[in-house]
Design a protein around this motif. Structure first.
Motif, PDB file in Angstrom:
ATOM      1  N   LYS A 135       0.833  -1.203   0.000  1.00 35.73           N
ATOM      2  CA  LYS A 135       0.000   0.000   0.000  1.00 35.73           C
ATOM      3  C   LYS A 135       0.869   1.255   0.000  1.00 35.73           C
ATOM      4  CE  LYS A 135      -3.858   2.110   2.470  1.00 35.73           C
ATOM      5  NZ  LYS A 135      -4.776   1.996   3.634  1.00 35.73           N
ATOM      6  N   ALA A 136       1.934   1.261   0.800  1.00 26.43           N
ATOM      7  CA  ALA A 136       2.822   2.416   0.834  1.00 26.43           C
ATOM      8  C   ALA A 136       3.550   2.586  -0.495  1.00 26.43           C
ATOM      9  CB  ALA A 136       3.824   2.270   1.975  1.00 26.43           C
ATOM     10  N   ILE A 137       3.943   1.470  -1.122  1.00 29.30           N
ATOM     11  CA  ILE A 137       4.636   1.535  -2.411  1.00 29.30           C
ATOM     12  C   ILE A 137       3.695   2.086  -3.482  1.00 29.30           C
ATOM     13  CG2 ILE A 137       5.648   0.127  -4.239  1.00 29.30           C
ATOM     14  CD1 ILE A 137       6.762  -1.690  -2.016  1.00 29.30           C
ATOM     15  N   GLN A 138       2.445   1.652  -3.454  1.00 31.95           N
ATOM     16  CA  GLN A 138       1.476   2.150  -4.431  1.00 31.95           C
ATOM     17  C   GLN A 138       1.216   3.639  -4.246  1.00 31.95           C
ATOM     18  OE1 GLN A 138       0.283   0.397  -6.958  1.00 31.95           O
ATOM     19  NE2 GLN A 138      -0.811   2.212  -7.696  1.00 31.95           N
ATOM     20  N   LYS A 151      11.644   1.980  -2.843  1.00 31.55           N
ATOM     21  CA  LYS A 151      10.926   0.716  -2.655  1.00 31.55           C
ATOM     22  C   LYS A 151      11.638  -0.174  -1.645  1.00 31.55           C
ATOM     23  CE  LYS A 151       9.233  -3.313  -5.175  1.00 31.55           C
ATOM     24  NZ  LYS A 151       9.195  -4.013  -6.487  1.00 31.55           N
ATOM     25  N   ARG A 152      12.954  -0.217  -1.744  1.00 30.31           N
ATOM     26  CA  ARG A 152      13.726  -1.030  -0.807  1.00 30.31           C
ATOM     27  C   ARG A 152      13.587  -0.516   0.627  1.00 30.31           C
ATOM     28  NH1 ARG A 152      18.271  -0.037  -2.751  1.00 30.31           N
ATOM     29  NH2 ARG A 152      18.142  -1.498  -4.483  1.00 30.31           N
ATOM     30  N   LYS A 161      12.652  -6.844   5.445  1.00 26.00           N
ATOM     31  CA  LYS A 161      13.429  -7.501   4.398  1.00 26.00           C
ATOM     32  C   LYS A 161      12.967  -6.948   3.057  1.00 26.00           C
ATOM     33  CE  LYS A 161      10.203 -11.374   4.289  1.00 26.00           C
ATOM     34  NZ  LYS A 161      10.053 -12.850   4.411  1.00 26.00           N
ATOM     35  N   THR A 162      13.695  -7.272   2.001  1.00 25.13           N
ATOM     36  CA  THR A 162      13.371  -6.799   0.660  1.00 25.13           C
ATOM     37  C   THR A 162      13.005  -7.979  -0.225  1.00 25.13           C
ATOM     38  OG1 THR A 162      15.696  -6.928  -0.027  1.00 25.13           O
ATOM     39  CG2 THR A 162      14.934  -4.839   0.886  1.00 25.13           C
ATOM     40  N   THR A 163      12.203  -7.697  -1.218  1.00 21.63           N
ATOM     41  CA  THR A 163      11.804  -8.734  -2.190  1.00 21.63           C
ATOM     42  C   THR A 163      12.696  -8.733  -3.423  1.00 21.63           C
ATOM     43  OG1 THR A 163      10.218  -7.190  -3.159  1.00 21.63           O
ATOM     44  CG2 THR A 163       9.411  -8.650  -1.422  1.00 21.63           C
TER      45      THR A 163
END
Length: 226
Positions: A135-138, A151-152, A161-163
């Motif tokens: 939601k925050a990334i969007q 994004k990271r 952690k990161t994807t």
């Protein structure tokens, strides 16, 4: 005529001889030490204090035994410390941490242990964290401020952690090293074995195995024919 002055006659004095008697001024070293400490004390009452009475033979013997026991205790503690240091130097990082924790527990420290979370609750919390991160990334994407670094950071903030997938490093071709080959007549001579190893075409021993199998089969066939 005026009467002439009579000449003065000077008599020589013999040097005085002083005999030093060390026994007459010998003092008790304990008294001197006590007097010095009393004089240097910041309390006025101790300046004119009388020295303590000398200790008896029994008290001196007890003091000597006490000092002897103190030396023995110090040697035991020093040996114990050396053994502990030697033992800790042979431990791994995890074992050293466990050993230090056990020491703190023995001294009275209470360790707070983490409570285990049920599996379904753990996965639900992870799912909720991922939803908040997405939601925050969007939201940042809609504002046109999204980048790989942003994004990271958001994923680390919400999920811990990161994807992002780690990139595999390509093998680096180092080429010829400084110790490769040998110089002769102004030319660098490199063996074919080393060139095959650099190119990745070196023999892996399969030909040797096949040859040995072939020899074994031929021997068996020859015996059968005979």
């Amino acid at each position: 005529m005026a009467p002439s002055a009579k000449p003065t006659i000077r008599t020589k004095r013999e040097p005085e001889v002083v005999v030093f008697d060390g026994g007459a001024v010998t003092r008790n070293p304990t008294d001197n030490k006590f007097a010095y400490k009393s004089f240097m004390s910041s309390k006025v009452s101790k300046i004119n204090a009388k020295p303590p009475a000398p200790k008896s033979v029994k008290e001196q013997k007890e003091d000597e035994e006490g000092r002897h026991h103190d030396r023995q205790l110090a040697e035991l503690l020093e040996g114990k410390t050396m053994i502990e240091k030697l033992h800790e130097s042979q431990l791994t990082g995890k074992e050293r941490h466990k050993n230090n924790t056990q020491k703190l527990v023995n001294l009275g420290m209470k360790i707070k242990r983490k409570e285990k979370m049920p599996t379904d609750m753990f996965y639900n919390s992870e799912k909720a964290r991922a939803g908040r991160a997405s939601k925050a990334i969007q939201d940042v994407r809609d504002r046109g401020l999204l980048s790989a670094q942003v994004k990271r950071d958001i994923e680390l903030l919400h999920m811990g952690k990161t994807t992002e997938k780690k990139r595999e490093r390509r093998p680096i071709d180092r080429g010829l090293m400084a110790n490769t080959g040998r110089m002769k007549d102004g030319m660098l001579h490199i063996s074919k074995k080393h060139i095959d190893r650099v190119n990745g075409t070196a023999a892996n021993g399969s030909s040797r195995v096949s040859k040995s199998k072939g020899k074994g089969n031929n021997k068996g066939k020859g015996k059968g024919r005979r």
